[in-house]
Design an enzyme around this catalytic site. Structure first.
Site, PDB file in Angstrom:
ATOM      1  N   ASP A   1      33.580 -26.903  81.590  1.00 53.53           N
ATOM      2  CA  ASP A   1      33.373 -26.237  80.309  1.00 53.53           C
ATOM      3  C   ASP A   1      33.984 -24.843  80.295  1.00 53.53           C
ATOM      4  O   ASP A   1      33.866 -24.084  81.265  1.00 53.53           O
ATOM      5  CB  ASP A   1      31.863 -26.124  80.066  1.00 53.53           C
ATOM      6  CG  ASP A   1      31.552 -25.480  78.743  1.00 53.53           C
ATOM      7  OD1 ASP A   1      31.890 -26.078  77.719  1.00 53.53           O
ATOM      8  OD2 ASP A   1      30.984 -24.366  78.732  1.00 53.53           O
TER       9      ASP A   1
ATOM     10  N   GLU B   1      38.770 -27.313  80.145  1.00 53.19           N
ATOM     11  CA  GLU B   1      38.791 -27.001  78.716  1.00 53.19           C
ATOM     12  C   GLU B   1      39.513 -25.662  78.563  1.00 53.19           C
ATOM     13  O   GLU B   1      38.957 -24.613  78.878  1.00 53.19           O
ATOM     14  CB  GLU B   1      37.359 -26.892  78.172  1.00 53.19           C
ATOM     15  CG  GLU B   1      37.349 -26.736  76.661  1.00 53.19           C
ATOM     16  CD  GLU B   1      36.037 -26.198  76.096  1.00 53.19           C
ATOM     17  OE1 GLU B   1      35.761 -26.429  74.918  1.00 53.19           O
ATOM     18  OE2 GLU B   1      35.303 -25.504  76.832  1.00 53.19           O
TER      19      GLU B   1
HETATM   20  C1  NOJ Z   1      32.461 -25.590  74.970  1.00 52.63           C
HETATM   21  C2  NOJ Z   1      31.455 -26.681  74.742  1.00 52.63           C
HETATM   22  O1  NOJ Z   1      32.133 -27.874  74.467  1.00 52.63           O
HETATM   23  C3  NOJ Z   1      30.558 -26.219  73.620  1.00 52.63           C
HETATM   24  O2  NOJ Z   1      29.717 -27.241  73.154  1.00 52.63           O
HETATM   25  C4  NOJ Z   1      29.768 -25.021  74.098  1.00 52.63           C
HETATM   26  O3  NOJ Z   1      29.013 -24.493  73.026  1.00 52.63           O
HETATM   27  C5  NOJ Z   1      30.697 -23.926  74.635  1.00 52.63           C
HETATM   28  N1  NOJ Z   1      31.766 -24.426  75.458  1.00 52.63           N
HETATM   29  C6  NOJ Z   1      29.903 -22.942  75.451  1.00 52.63           C
HETATM   30  O4  NOJ Z   1      29.467 -23.530  76.638  1.00 52.63           O
END
Ligand code: NOJ
Length: 568
Positions: free
Chosen positions: A204, A263
């Site tokens: 993440d 990500e």
């Molecule tokens: C990306 C995640 O996919 C999202 O759902 C989250 O709110 C943020 N990162 C913070 O962790």
């Protein structure tokens, strides 16, 4: 299970556990629910799951705020349930990736609690604390950086002149990755799950691990006048990130074969991405950027009318193409329309009026591009956004509450705010999977945590779709079967060429290989024309009956008509 770069011919499925299947009647999906539905996933043809976070959490951001990395959130089950899920899934040839939140923890994590209690403790150095700036009698945050979920990225520590940094919600303090101890701790956590048999991680917010540690003010203009600016250049994909990730990979994997998905967000260039995911060299295996997600003017579209949201087909082709050109020779790439942070793709690029046609067309268009496809749960049913949800349904989301307040202050009407969230809100994707027409769609015996999409009463549910030979679900199964067969090799190894690149409404491409595979999709809810210079050897898949081709070789494509063709 066999090793190697197994995801190259895999089919991924993004599972949002809270909304997949509830086994114990508390309205929240859980690991036992996923276990019970493994046969469904196997039959669909998926070969690996990315589970959104399942660790213990106060759920301020639905699990992306982790309180304990070594405990499963009791809402989702126990460590034993995870063991069982891994075992059963592996027995069915399905691998499991966990979502590892590396950029921040919950403010309830013991490290952070200790850091607040004792400014001299070691844990204090895991986070980012800075003194505020005096402005007369007021104490302002250390700089003008904005956060994704609130105006300032800093929260004051009560009773002190210090603030802590949070890129996301106030309840999610960022870890300081320039501290090697933090790097070691996170690698240790990942390693312990690999030991348990987990097959990899979706990491993440990978983009944000490295920050500009000078914390100098951003020079960008403060457009909304609140004193803060969201300037990704200060905390996204910075040069130090590569080193952090290389070390993470080395220490966490210790030479093991696991998939690391980063990500990397929306502010990365393909050439930078290529370096991060280069086969055998880069620290990541697949990168999720968001370049093909909002190509319709929908992002931040408060004040626009629904009718103004329109797919920019040229932009979509351009974005797929520039990543393909930069990466396909040296990297593996993921393919996806959306995830739990986006509205449903049916509403983004498809059409409620042509629900079945557009859901099928979007799948076909994506599935045969070069890369590893990821389906987001519910896409296979052709699920739509929450068209009848009141604004209160969207407020559950950490990112939404503050946005609604500020839109109200800026003078937007309730109607404008509601239609904006119905077409952009993250809650849309998080509505439970409808398994049947029952009260809570067979998802639970209790009112679900996330609002139900009432289209399940109109036949958009697993039970009805399994019985309907023309359903979106059955089309998905067939399309995935073809993708996993010999044509998959041509998709992987053939060279992708765009066909009639300048067509503003059609998305068409060809893979040249031992045999040639052609995809043609009308991305519009009306007829368009397409000149056709190939000889059809076989119609492999098609979401309409009959081919409308004139003797002059002009094809009439009906609304969202889509073909998968073997051609000469
Ligand atoms: C990306 C995640 O996919 C999202 O759902 C989250 O709110 C943020 N990162 C913070 O962790």
């Amino acid at each position: 299970m066999e090793g190697g770069r197994w995801w190259q011919d895999g089919i991924g499925y993004i599972c949002y556990p809270a909304s997949f299947k509830d086994s114990d009647g508390d309205g929240v999906g859980d690991l036992k629910g996923i276990l019970a539905k493994l046969p469904y996933l196997e039959e669909l043809g998926v070969t690996f799951l990315w589970l959104c976070p399942i660790f213990d959490s106060p759920m301020e951001d639905d699990g992306y705020d982790v309180r304990d990395f070594h405990r499963i959130n009791p809402l989702f089950g126990t460590m034993e349930d995870l063991r069982l899920l891994l075992e059963e899934a592996h027995a069915r040839g399905i691998r499991i990736l966990l979502d590892l939140v590396m950029n921040h923890t919950s403010r309830e994590h013991p490290w952070f609690k200790k850091a607040l209690q004792d400014p001299m403790c070691e844990e204090r150095s895991y986070y980012i604390f800075r003194k505020g700036r005096k402005d007369g009698d007021r104490l302002l945050p250390p700089n003008n950086w904005g956060s994704f979920f609130s105006p300032s990225a800093w929260e004051r520590v009560p009773g002190t002149d210090e603030f802590y940094f949070h890129s996301f919600g106030r309840g999610m303090p960022d870890l300081d990755w320039s501290n090697e101890k933090v790097q070691d701790l996170m690698a240790g956590i990942a390693s312990s799950y690999l030991d348990m048999g987990v097959d990899g991680f979706r990491m993440d917010a990978t983009a944000h691990l490295a920050k500009d540690m000078s914390f100098a003010d951003s020079p960008l203009p403060d457009e909304d006048g609140d004193g803060y600016v969201l300037d990704p250049s200060r905390f996204s994909n910075r040069p130090e990130l590569m080193g952090y990730l290389q070390e993470f990979r080395r220490k966490a994997l210790k030479g093991r074969d696991a998939l690391l998905i980063g990500e990397v967000g929306g502010s990365i260039q393909p050439s930078e991405g290529e370096r991060m995911a280069r086969r055998g060299q880069g620290p990541l295996d697949l990168l999720f950027n968001f370049d093909t997600v909002w190509n319709n003017g929908n992002f931040g579209s408060i004040g626009k009318k629904d009718e103004e949201i329109r797919t920019d087909v040229m932009l979509l082709k351009h974005n797929f193409s520039r990543w393909y050109e930069a990466c396909h020779e040296t990297c593996d790439m993921p393919l996806y329309w959306c995830n739990h942070d986006h509205p449903r793709v049916l509403r983004q690029y498809g059409s409620r009026e042509y629900r079945k046609e557009s859901a099928k067309a979007l799948l076909l268009t994506l599935l045969f591009l070069y890369g590893t496809p990821f389906l987001f749960q519910g896409e296979e049913l052709g699920m739509d956004d929450l068209m009848d949800a009141p604004v209160g349904d969207f407020l559950h989301d950490a990112g939404t509450k503050e946005a609604v307040d500020s839109y109200r202050k800026e003078g937007y009407s309730e109607e404008e705010i509601l239609s904006f969230f119905r077409r952009t809100g993250r809650t849309n994707a998080r509505s439970p999977i409808p398994w049947d027409r029952g009260e809570w769609g067979g998802f639970s015996s209790h009112k679900p945590l996330f609002p139900m999409n009432h289209d399940h009463l109109l036949g958009v549910n697993v039970e009805d779709e399994e019985k309907d030979p023309d359903s979106v679900l059955n089309f998905y199964k067939e399309a995935i079967r073809i993708r996993k067969g010999p044509w998959g090799k041509i998709v992987r190894e053939g060279r992708l060429e765009w066909v009639d690149w300048n067509h503003q409404d059609a998305f068409a491409y060809l893979h040249r290989g031992q045999r040639n595979l052609l995809v043609i999709t009308n991305m519009r809810p009306y007829d368009v024309y397409f000149s056709f210079n190939f000889q059809i050897a076989d119609i492999l898949l098609h979401n309409y009956e009959g081919v409308l081709l004139s003797p002059e070789r002009v094809m009439r494509l009906r609304p969202f008509e889509s073909y998968l063709l073997a051609v000469r």
